[in-house]
Write a protein that holds these residues in place. Structure first.
Motif, short mmCIF file in Angstrom:
data_model
loop_
_atom_site.label_atom_id
_atom_site.label_comp_id
_atom_site.label_asym_id
_atom_site.label_seq_id
_atom_site.Cartn_x
_atom_site.Cartn_y
_atom_site.Cartn_z
N PHE A 150 0.81 -1.15 -0.09
CA PHE A 150 0.10 -0.02 0.15
C PHE A 150 0.78 1.13 0.04
O PHE A 150 0.55 2.22 -0.72
N ILE A 151 1.95 1.28 0.87
CA ILE A 151 2.71 2.57 0.90
C ILE A 151 3.55 2.67 -0.18
O ILE A 151 3.85 3.53 -0.91
N ILE A 152 4.39 1.40 -0.87
CA ILE A 152 5.09 1.68 -1.84
C ILE A 152 4.55 1.93 -3.10
O ILE A 152 5.09 2.51 -3.88
N GLU A 153 3.43 1.19 -3.21
CA GLU A 153 2.97 1.47 -4.62
C GLU A 153 2.09 2.71 -4.67
O GLU A 153 1.79 3.21 -5.74
N GLY A 154 1.54 3.16 -3.43
CA GLY A 154 1.09 4.47 -3.31
C GLY A 154 2.05 5.59 -3.72
O GLY A 154 1.77 6.67 -4.28
N LEU A 155 3.31 5.37 -3.50
CA LEU A 155 4.48 6.39 -3.48
C LEU A 155 4.46 6.24 -5.26
O LEU A 155 4.70 7.51 -5.92
N GLY A 156 4.32 5.09 -5.73
CA GLY A 156 4.62 5.19 -7.34
C GLY A 156 3.44 5.83 -7.89
O GLY A 156 3.93 6.64 -8.92
N ALA A 157 2.20 5.55 -7.58
CA ALA A 157 1.00 6.27 -8.09
C ALA A 157 0.95 7.69 -7.74
O ALA A 157 0.50 8.40 -8.72
#
Length: 233
Positions: A150-157
């Protein structure tokens, strides 16, 4: 008389709010912490240098290469009761497998060398983040890993594209020098949609929700540490 009554301490009650509401709170805190990261403050102010960007890519690469392995580790530890999560993790590990090559391409395009990049060592934040993720991924049915995603993919998005475009604007960089960040701005939007579907499904019970939120909190703090402690090994 119990120990708690003697000390006056009462353990916190379980948070009964919907999981996405709890994670939104974690994300808000994460964004506030990111605003205090020196290199991101310089980026926002337009005072960031090419050397800063060079350092950032060099430091990020050392943790990015661990992304696919810890996701694969998590996949291998999901039992048959979590077959759907195992399948999702396997697919995601495959997608992440070549991410470090995108970053490597950007690094070389701004004047870095491959031996220099490959000889890099994880900074203290990257060491803590990778160590924590392999620990969580090694547990039976490591559903808490969804919090890290959730955190890492959120950073990307939500952040990577903004950062990539800002680096390009301030430093006059070409597309092939910020490809890693721009790519994730698009790719991770799809990932977060898949993630939200899982997080709101009946597969996530109260214990799983607590594990996901806890992991998200830890990963958010360690990611900020990684960005703050550049070159501190």
């Amino acid at each position: 008389m119990t120990a708690n009554s003697m000390t006056g301490y009462a353990p916190p009650a379980r948070d009964e709010r919907p999981l996405l509401e709890r994670l939104a709170e974690v994300w808000e805190d994460f964004e506030q912490r990111l605003e205090q990261v020196p290199i991101l403050q310089a980026l926002a102010a337009g005072t960031v240098t090419l050397a800063d960007y060079h350092r950032l890519l060099h430091n990020l690469r050392q943790q990015v290469v661990d992304g696919s392995p810890w996701i694969a580790r998590a996949a291998s530890n999901f039992g048959m009761d979590y077959f759907d999560l195992r399948s999702a993790a396997i697919s995601h590990a495959l997608e992440e497998h070549r991410d470090h090559l995108l970053l490597q391409s950007d690094y070389l395009a701004i004047g870095g060398t491959l031996p220099e990049l490959q000889a890099g060592r994880k900074n203290v934040g990257s060491q803590a983040l990778s160590g924590y993720m392999f620990h969580v991924a090694s547990q039976p049915d490591p559903v808490g890993c969804l919090g890290a995603m959730f955190i890492i993919e959120g950073l990307g998005a939500q952040k990577a594209g903004e950062w990539g475009r800002r680096f390009a604007e301030v430093l006059g960089l070409a597309d092939n020098q910020v490809h890693f960040m721009i790519y994730h701005a698009d790719a991770d939007v799809e990932h977060t949609g898949t993630m939200d579907a899982i997080l709101t499904s009946d597969r996530i019970n109260a214990d799983a929700a607590d594990a996901i939120v806890s992991c998200a909190k830890v990963v958010a703090r360690l990611y900020v540490m990684q960005l703050t402690e550049l070159d501190e090994i």
